[in-house]
Design an enzyme around this catalytic site. Sequence first.
Site, PDB file in Angstrom:
ATOM      1  N   HIS A   1       0.818  -1.206   0.000  1.00  0.00           N
ATOM      2  CA  HIS A   1       0.000   0.000   0.000  1.00  0.00           C
ATOM      3  C   HIS A   1       0.856   1.262   0.000  1.00  0.00           C
ATOM      4  O   HIS A   1       0.494   2.268  -0.613  1.00  0.00           O
ATOM      5  CB  HIS A   1      -0.916  -0.004   1.227  1.00  0.00           C
ATOM      6  CG  HIS A   1      -1.966   1.048   1.217  1.00  0.00           C
ATOM      7  ND1 HIS A   1      -3.099   0.963   0.433  1.00  0.00           N
ATOM      8  CD2 HIS A   1      -2.067   2.223   1.884  1.00  0.00           C
ATOM      9  CE1 HIS A   1      -3.845   2.038   0.623  1.00  0.00           C
ATOM     10  NE2 HIS A   1      -3.238   2.820   1.499  1.00  0.00           N
TER      11      HIS A   1
ATOM     12  N   HIS B   1     -10.285   3.042  -0.798  1.00  0.00           N
ATOM     13  CA  HIS B   1     -10.463   2.682   0.613  1.00  0.00           C
ATOM     14  C   HIS B   1     -11.296   1.402   0.647  1.00  0.00           C
ATOM     15  O   HIS B   1     -12.340   1.336   1.275  1.00  0.00           O
ATOM     16  CB  HIS B   1     -11.122   3.821   1.393  1.00  0.00           C
ATOM     17  CG  HIS B   1     -10.369   4.190   2.622  1.00  0.00           C
ATOM     18  ND1 HIS B   1     -10.949   4.396   3.845  1.00  0.00           N
ATOM     19  CD2 HIS B   1      -9.039   4.362   2.827  1.00  0.00           C
ATOM     20  CE1 HIS B   1     -10.027   4.715   4.731  1.00  0.00           C
ATOM     21  NE2 HIS B   1      -8.859   4.699   4.138  1.00  0.00           N
TER      22      HIS B   1
ATOM     23  N   GLN C   1     -10.211   3.340  10.333  1.00  0.00           N
ATOM     24  CA  GLN C   1     -10.168   4.628  11.015  1.00  0.00           C
ATOM     25  C   GLN C   1     -11.581   5.171  11.220  1.00  0.00           C
ATOM     26  O   GLN C   1     -12.543   4.716  10.618  1.00  0.00           O
ATOM     27  CB  GLN C   1      -9.359   5.626  10.178  1.00  0.00           C
ATOM     28  CG  GLN C   1      -8.008   5.106   9.723  1.00  0.00           C
ATOM     29  CD  GLN C   1      -8.039   4.444   8.362  1.00  0.00           C
ATOM     30  OE1 GLN C   1      -9.037   3.865   7.950  1.00  0.00           O
ATOM     31  NE2 GLN C   1      -6.931   4.527   7.665  1.00  0.00           N
TER      32      GLN C   1
END
Length: 740
Positions: free
Chosen positions: A47, A94, A239
């Site tokens: 990533h 995401h 998150q």
Amino acid sequence: MQQQPATIDQAKQLGLLEEEYHKICNILNREPNFTEISIFSVMWSEHCSYKNSIVWLKTLPKEGSKMLAMAGEENAGLVDIGDGLACCFKIESHNHPSAIEPYQGAATGVGGINRDIFSMGARPIAQLNSLRFGNIETDRTKWLLKGVVKGIGDYGNAFGIPTVGGEVYFDDCYEQNNLVNAMSVGIVEAGKSVSAAAGPPGNPVYIFGSATGKDGIHGAAFASKDMSEDSIQDLPSVQVGDPFWEKLILEASMEIIQTGAVVGMQDMGAAGITCSTSEMSAKTGVGMDVWLDKVPMRQNDMKAWELLLSESQERMLVIVNKGQEKEVEAIFEKWDLTYEQIGIVTDSGNVRYYMNGVLEADIPAECLVLGGGAPVYHRTWKEPEYMKEIAKFNINNIADLSMEEAKSVALKLSAEPNIASKRWVYEQYDSMVGTINESTNLPSDAAVVKVMGTNKSLALTVDCNSRYIYANPNKGTQIAVAEAARNIRCTGGVPTAITNCLNFGNPYNEEVYYQFKNAIEGMGVACRKFDTPVTGGNVSFYNQSTNGLAVYPTPTIGMVGVIENPEHRMSLNFKNAGDAIVLLGKPENDLGSSQYVSKLKGVSHSTCPEFDLDKEYQLHMVLEELSQCGCASSVHDISEGGLFIACLESAMAGKLGFDICTDANYRLDAYLFGESQSRVVVSVSEQNLEAVLALAVKHGIEAIRIGTVTESGVVVNGADWGSMDTFANPYDNTLHSYLA
């Protein structure tokens, strides 16, 4: 340092290879401790490091007359749009977070991509997204779709930036691995953008925004492995976002930049403090001493490695000119933001992290970053076995349709989720807040946003038909770029540059890597043809379940174009009954990878649609002249669902009808529902008809009148197929019916 050395087993548990552990030992000239091996695990994850993709990414075109920042140099792409202004834009994924916690996963994706834009000093003016889900009839897909859309809507609406465009697809391959790609676009004065550089030694390092918690720890590593039934255990890697904090951070960032005190700034996304401190240091060839105990925390017991790896949202790192600390701190206090000086720029070349005076990690910054010391792999590839099935596809094995059957197919396609209106989705987004979105009253193939203080507008789009790329990665990706450029052209804009979000399966799978390598090659060919260099983007591998099922290769293309004059603007809605309907571009006896053949006929393996890059370019030249002369009443490209759906969408948007005739030289199903490329439906007044046809001849494009815009109803080959409502009702209400 007081910590014990980390073991190879610990390194493996954190996602590192044994050879990578030994490379780290060579870099440090010693064994790393646990904090250091944790840092390497995120910074050398796929990533962050692009270790399995960088060799091919480097082949993409990155230079152009409008480029103001090379790909990878800054947090986002930057292109000159004239009038002393630059457009800053980027798209990122995401995916994994959204697959296990769709609301926060999608919301924080929106927040993160907006921070990439305003960290460069650009004020965001528009957002787009590209979403992929599995079968819309399953409970999982409904849960994911509702959560993702609500997350995007709640965050974007509260943040105050309009969502102006996007796409939504449904295919079984995305059932366990949905894709959430978010794009943000901003404007900054040319020459006044902010770099993500640390500057000279001696300058203070500040963190500001939200406090740091334990959410998102190892998020980058989580995004660098396959999904499994146990992925729910990675929920702490997701998150939590707060758009109201982000709005305050935006305004504070804009204000501190105006003071001239900012040396460099970067948002804290993947790998948090680790990434921002090491990347900013490496960019300038300096180091940093960072005092982790100074970081504002949400929990009192956080360890050094937790603080370094946390991906808590709404945080920024800024390097300030020494002597201007009080000026900057006053602005932070004005906006009621949490802030603290957490370090200082040094001449060591190393990032050194301290906790209560104890040195926890000491690593050369350069060895952590993309293009520095991170490993680079040259993977092998082989043609996927399924290509043999695709090669067997023969249109002649599918019986052509009768007129009555064609009417039934037209009705079914108008209700097909990949074609039907996405109104259920976009009605949850505020498309007008904070800017002038010109698409709301004048529908077009690309979103159009006014650039305030000028005469021009931006044309924005995201495009990718992954089924085409599955069938032929090289040609299918050329089509993705071409369709994006065609959508810009159909709106009256000139394509400027692209950003990309490259969603693929596991790169260690040779068949997946074949898809990736060939997709990049196709992207490069098409971008050079349209003079749309690549400004940057995101690679998202491991969109694959542990059972081996990977998503279709999905290299999403985000493209920005410029409409210099409002008189050049074109829209897709039919305007006047009596206008001629003209088909620009040559039809083909082609059903490959169409929604008709895949969804209604159940053919899982068929060829990529017919496509000729040179013909596509010639079509774009016709569209450019059409926008300049104002000859066309409407312009709409032919994509999913083929010619019939294109006509239907233009008619519905204009609250009119249409009467068209097919060509007996072609199969009825292919003519109406085939998705061969480089074709556009144009409506034009009788007095302008010859001018439009002449433009096509000038550029070597086939053009023929196929019908007439009518007051209402649908007529095909003289047969009355019913009222517009017959088709509009299923088209408008399909998603509502599934999701109510």
